[in-house]
Design an enzyme around this catalytic site. Structure first.
Site, PDB file in Angstrom:
ATOM      1  N   ASP A  43      18.604   7.291 -39.334  1.00  0.00           N
ATOM      2  CA  ASP A  43      17.921   7.893 -38.145  1.00  0.00           C
ATOM      3  C   ASP A  43      16.310   7.978 -38.826  1.00  0.00           C
ATOM      4  O   ASP A  43      15.522   8.237 -37.903  1.00  0.00           O
ATOM      5  CB  ASP A  43      18.280   8.894 -37.473  1.00  0.00           C
ATOM      6  CG  ASP A  43      18.516  10.229 -38.280  1.00  0.00           C
ATOM      7  OD1 ASP A  43      18.327  10.200 -39.380  1.00  0.00           O
ATOM      8  OD2 ASP A  43      18.557  11.358 -37.496  1.00  0.00           O
ATOM      9  N   SER A  44      16.172   7.820 -39.840  1.00  0.00           N
ATOM     10  CA  SER A  44      14.757   8.049 -40.506  1.00  0.00           C
ATOM     11  C   SER A  44      14.111   6.878 -40.044  1.00  0.00           C
ATOM     12  O   SER A  44      12.679   6.724 -40.410  1.00  0.00           O
ATOM     13  CB  SER A  44      14.813   8.161 -42.068  1.00  0.00           C
ATOM     14  OG  SER A  44      15.638   7.060 -42.664  1.00  0.00           O
ATOM     15  N   ASP A  82      23.995   5.708 -38.955  1.00  0.00           N
ATOM     16  CA  ASP A  82      23.532   7.334 -38.609  1.00  0.00           C
ATOM     17  C   ASP A  82      23.761   7.710 -37.307  1.00  0.00           C
ATOM     18  O   ASP A  82      23.146   6.859 -36.267  1.00  0.00           O
ATOM     19  CB  ASP A  82      22.095   7.456 -39.317  1.00  0.00           C
ATOM     20  CG  ASP A  82      21.851   8.747 -39.914  1.00  0.00           C
ATOM     21  OD1 ASP A  82      23.036   9.539 -39.616  1.00  0.00           O
ATOM     22  OD2 ASP A  82      20.792   8.961 -40.395  1.00  0.00           O
ATOM     23  N   LYS A 111      27.473   8.530 -40.202  1.00  0.00           N
ATOM     24  CA  LYS A 111      26.991   9.634 -40.721  1.00  0.00           C
ATOM     25  C   LYS A 111      26.686  10.787 -39.591  1.00  0.00           C
ATOM     26  O   LYS A 111      26.171  10.238 -38.767  1.00  0.00           O
ATOM     27  CB  LYS A 111      26.028   9.332 -41.679  1.00  0.00           C
ATOM     28  CG  LYS A 111      25.359  10.852 -42.426  1.00  0.00           C
ATOM     29  CD  LYS A 111      24.436  10.365 -43.349  1.00  0.00           C
ATOM     30  CE  LYS A 111      23.201  10.291 -43.176  1.00  0.00           C
ATOM     31  NZ  LYS A 111      22.409  11.282 -42.063  1.00  0.00           N
ATOM     32  N   GLU A 180      20.920  17.136 -48.921  1.00  0.00           N
ATOM     33  CA  GLU A 180      19.416  16.967 -48.835  1.00  0.00           C
ATOM     34  C   GLU A 180      18.635  17.945 -49.052  1.00  0.00           C
ATOM     35  O   GLU A 180      18.969  19.156 -48.429  1.00  0.00           O
ATOM     36  CB  GLU A 180      19.214  16.229 -47.519  1.00  0.00           C
ATOM     37  CG  GLU A 180      17.655  16.193 -47.494  1.00  0.00           C
ATOM     38  CD  GLU A 180      17.159  15.118 -46.321  1.00  0.00           C
ATOM     39  OE1 GLU A 180      17.990  14.501 -45.591  1.00  0.00           O
ATOM     40  OE2 GLU A 180      15.932  14.744 -45.957  1.00  0.00           O
TER      41      GLU A 180
END
Ligand code: KIV
Length: 262
Positions: A43-44, A82, A111, A180
């Site tokens: 989703d980045s 994602d 994810k 992360e």
């Protein structure tokens, strides 16, 4: 085609795994020829493809479009889609529709971030035959709760919480977890407690593998410089040189030449 079994086999053999994000067909086509095992359609994309200042604005349909493009370009890779912000915090029906869209677009796994409140859903997704990758530590969809993109797990309370969350994800059937921006000592301790595949970004070297955002590792932006980032190209500079060379050639009437016209 890299399957989940290839990933387990590499993990068991002690070989480090590699994952990069990707969102489009052209990059995926090149990535498909590389040694990378996993592609995360993250989703980045909201930030690096759509210019948003967080991952929150992207929706399921847009993510599914990115997954579809990547799946066409990289048929040999293990693709993780994602789940975007709040897409898995609704009714079971809506949550599963979101999973279905990503899987039918070509993902091999999904994810999602965090654990609390996701337990039943994770179990249900896994029992539906969909591999689930968790995501702990700096979970960017909680940026407003964290007050910014900050390293997580610095206090002993937080460390214990994150380790317990990882254990929980594994007990729910997750095949993997992304860690992360957490201290390396936390990662070292955490991986002692889990067997699932651990993939880190800013989480040190004790994990089973590393992930980076493609645009970051290719140096699309000289402005984004977190401590963990290693740039393998200076794409910003290379693009600028190419754009300016084209502009110069066109203005000076060097392009097109005789061989470049019909
Ligand atoms: O969306 C994303 O790119 C991610 C990675 C940072 C792991 O979740």
């Amino acid at each position: 085609m890299i399957s989940i079994n290839h990933l387990y086999a590499k993990q068991q053999a002690g070989e480090k795994l590699t994952m990069l994000t990707c969102y489009d067909y052209s990059s995926a086509r090149i990535m498909n020829q590389s040694d990378i095992e996993m592609i995360l359609v993250g989703d980045s994309a909201a930030m690096v493809m759509h210019g948003e200042n967080s991952t929150l604005p992207i929706d399921v349909d847009t993510m599914a479009q990115h997954v579809k493009a990547v799946a066409k370009g990289a048929p040999d890779k293990f693709i993780i889609g994602d789940m975007p912000f709040l897409s898995y915090r609704k009714s079971l029906d809506e949550n599963m529709t979101a999973v279905e869209k990503l899987m039918k677009a070509g993902a091999h796994a999904i994810k999602l971030e965090g654990v609390a409140g996701n337990e039943d859903l994770i179990k249900h997704i896994v029992e539906s035959g969909v591999p689930v990758m968790g995501h702990l530590g700096l979970t960017p969809q909680s940026v407003n709760q964290f007050g910014g993109f900050k390293v997580q797990g610095k206090s002993s309370d937080e460390r214990v919480r994150i380790i317990n969350e990882a254990k929980k994800l594994e007990s729910l059937g997750c095949f993997s977890v992304v860690l992360e921006c957490v201290p390396d000592e936390l990662t070292q301790e955490l991986v002692q407690h889990i067997d699932m595949i651990s993939i880190g970004i800013g989480a040190g070297s004790a994990v089973d593998g590393q992930v980076l955002v493609m645009q970051d590792m290719l140096g699309f932006s000289s402005q984004f410089s977190p401590k963990f980032l290693r740039r393998y190209l200076n794409t910003e500079q290379l693009f600028l040189e190419a754009f300016n060379a084209f502009a110069k050639d066109t203005r000076e009437q060097n392009y097109p030449d005789d061989s470049e016209q019909y």
